[in-house]
Design a protein around this motif. Structure first.
Motif, PDB file in Angstrom:
ATOM      1  N   UNK A  83       0.808  -1.213   0.000  1.00 16.36           N
ATOM      2  CA  UNK A  83       0.000   0.000   0.000  1.00 16.36           C
ATOM      3  C   UNK A  83       0.835   1.253   0.000  1.00 16.36           C
ATOM      4  N   UNK A  84       0.164   2.349   0.309  1.00 17.21           N
ATOM      5  CA  UNK A  84       0.829   3.630   0.391  1.00 17.21           C
ATOM      6  C   UNK A  84       1.415   3.853   1.772  1.00 17.21           C
TER       7      UNK A  84
ATOM      8  N   UNK B 118       7.731  -4.785   2.967  1.00 13.52           N
ATOM      9  CA  UNK B 118       6.964  -3.614   2.545  1.00 13.52           C
ATOM     10  C   UNK B 118       6.983  -3.487   1.023  1.00 13.52           C
ATOM     11  N   UNK B 119       5.797  -3.252   0.439  1.00 14.80           N
ATOM     12  CA  UNK B 119       5.631  -3.145  -1.012  1.00 14.80           C
ATOM     13  C   UNK B 119       4.877  -1.849  -1.306  1.00 14.80           C
ATOM     14  N   UNK B 120       5.575  -0.773  -1.687  1.00 10.58           N
ATOM     15  CA  UNK B 120       4.891   0.498  -1.944  1.00 10.58           C
ATOM     16  C   UNK B 120       4.058   0.455  -3.221  1.00 10.58           C
ATOM     17  N   UNK B 121       2.885   1.081  -3.161  1.00 12.44           N
ATOM     18  CA  UNK B 121       2.014   1.183  -4.332  1.00 12.44           C
ATOM     19  C   UNK B 121       1.935   2.619  -4.842  1.00 12.44           C
ATOM     20  N   UNK B 122       2.796   3.471  -4.303  1.00 13.25           N
ATOM     21  CA  UNK B 122       2.979   4.824  -4.845  1.00 13.25           C
ATOM     22  C   UNK B 122       4.485   5.053  -4.968  1.00 13.25           C
TER      23      UNK B 122
ATOM     24  N   UNK C 226      -1.741   3.889 -11.240  1.00 10.03           N
ATOM     25  CA  UNK C 226      -2.030   4.841 -10.181  1.00 10.03           C
ATOM     26  C   UNK C 226      -2.696   6.083 -10.777  1.00 10.03           C
ATOM     27  N   UNK C 227      -3.831   6.529 -10.228  1.00 10.60           N
ATOM     28  CA  UNK C 227      -4.473   7.751 -10.753  1.00 10.60           C
ATOM     29  C   UNK C 227      -3.496   8.930 -10.747  1.00 10.60           C
TER      30      UNK C 227
END
Length: 387
Positions: free
Chosen positions: A97-98, A136-140, A184-185
């Motif tokens: 996530x973020x 941890x896996x960033x999505x931003x 990602x928007x």
């Protein structure tokens, strides 16, 4: 600049094509039986959670999903999620996530205890000890939360965001997979990207800057200034998106070695009271604070220009011209990405000015890093500029 310094980093970082598949190997190597998977409903709805979920399944581990986390969460909301995690009996955390999701997971990793909770760590963060390893896996491409020892939570009674800092919250493993940010928007990509931009320029000009932080802050700044616009504008610009993801990681490393300054300090009340997204708050204050700081860090801005301006024929010759170019470039990026530059768009009345000043001046943890001292009168002028 500091004369003594250190840098603490995650145990292992996996990046590049299909990097997320490394989760399977990590879980198997560590003999993990049960995984707590932190995410949020927006990540699930976007289909981004599936990749990490499939990698956990491939390891043959049981897993439990914790996704009930609001945006910009309070310490009470995080504690609720932590309590649910403690009951899961998991021996590994995987967070996808973020910044808020990763920060909640980091706090969970040190809170498998009844001796203290999130509220207690607000006052005494040093008591926290690592209890459960974490991936941890960033999505931003922005927060850098995957690499920092920080966790940011809202404290409603103070109308402020507070950072809990403890090196035991540094991740054991980080996964940087550009597929996670492909769709990602633009609005979110822009805000989080400018957050990473702020990390790099603030850490490079911080009173705590040092050779370790400079290494990552400058490289991150170079990558962001030359890739952020295309990465946000073009969903298929995977090369630029990958560079932004690496740059965000570098920004997080710079924070760990150095520290942010008045941009972040003065932005915390905007998130704490008005729930303005963290990256947007930073974007609003970025150019005003950098203009305020310019007399104290002109030479540093000039160094940044020499590193980051790739024009075949560089037009700026003097230190003053180079410094001005950097600040103008920051303003150009915020404008291009359609991020608000005024608090009026969020309904913040001028009558709230003194409350903002009082709250902002409480964030001495970051204000002491600022290259130019910030008085209450200075903070008042900076807030008035964006009201």
């Amino acid at each position: 600049m500091l004369t003594t310094y250190n840098l603490k980093m995650p145990h292992a970082v996996y990046g590049g094509e299909n990097a997320i598949d490394n989760i399977t190997t990590i879980l198997k190597t560590n003999g993990v039986k049960r995984v707590a998977m932190f995410t949020d409903k927006g990540i699930e709805a976007a289909g981004l959670f599936t990749l990490s979920e499939e990698a956990v399944k491939a390891a043959g581990a049981d897993y439990y999903v914790l996704d009930d986390l609001p945006a910009e969460p309070s310490y009470m909301a995080v504690q609720k999620l932590v309590d649910e995690f403690k009951a899961s009996g998991a021996d590994m955390i995987v967070a996808c996530g973020g910044g808020s999701v990763m920060d909640a997971a980091k706090l969970a990793s040190v809170l498998v205890t009844d001796e203290y909770g999130v509220k207690e760590l607000l006052d005494t963060p040093g008591r926290a000890k690592k209890c459960v390893p974490i991936i941890l896996i960033p999505t931003t491409a922005g927060t850098g939360a995957e690499v920092t020892p920080n966790a940011i939570v809202a404290v409603p009674e103070k109308e402020l965001k507070v950072g809990i800092v403890n090196e035991n919250m540094i991740a054991d493993y980080v996964i940087l997979d550009a597929r996670m940010i492909k769709n990602l928007p633009r609005k979110i990509a822009a805000a989080t990207g400018v957050d990473a931009l702020a990390h790099c320029i603030e850490c490079f000009t911080s009173n705590k800057a040092n050779p370790f932080s400079d290494l990552y802050a400058l490289e991150g700044l170079d990558l962001i200034l030359n890739n952020i616009e295309k990465a946000c504008d073009d969903p298929e610009a995977m090369t630029e998106k990958n560079r932004m993801q690496i740059a965000a990681y570098y920004g997080g490393l710079a924070i760990t070695a150095s520290g942010t300054t008045a941009v972040h300090a003065l932005s915390y009340p905007l998130g704490g009271k008005y729930h303005i997204a963290h990256g947007v708050s930073n974007a609003i204050l970025l150019a005003p604070v950098m203009r305020f700081n310019e007399p104290a860090c002109r030479e540093r801005f000039a160094i940044a220009y020499d590193r980051c301006c790739h024009d075949e024929v560089k037009t700026c010759k003097t230190t003053e011209e180079k410094s001005a170019w950097i600040i103008n470039r920051l303003e150009e990026i915020v404008k291009h990405l359609d991020i608000p530059t005024s608090l009026k768009e969020f309904g913040v009345p001028e009558s709230d000015l003194e409350g903002l000043v009082e709250a902002g001046m409480q964030v001495q943890r970051l204000l002491v890093n600022n290259p130019r001292p910030v008085t209450a009168e200075d903070a008042r002028a900076l807030y008035k500029e964006v009201l």
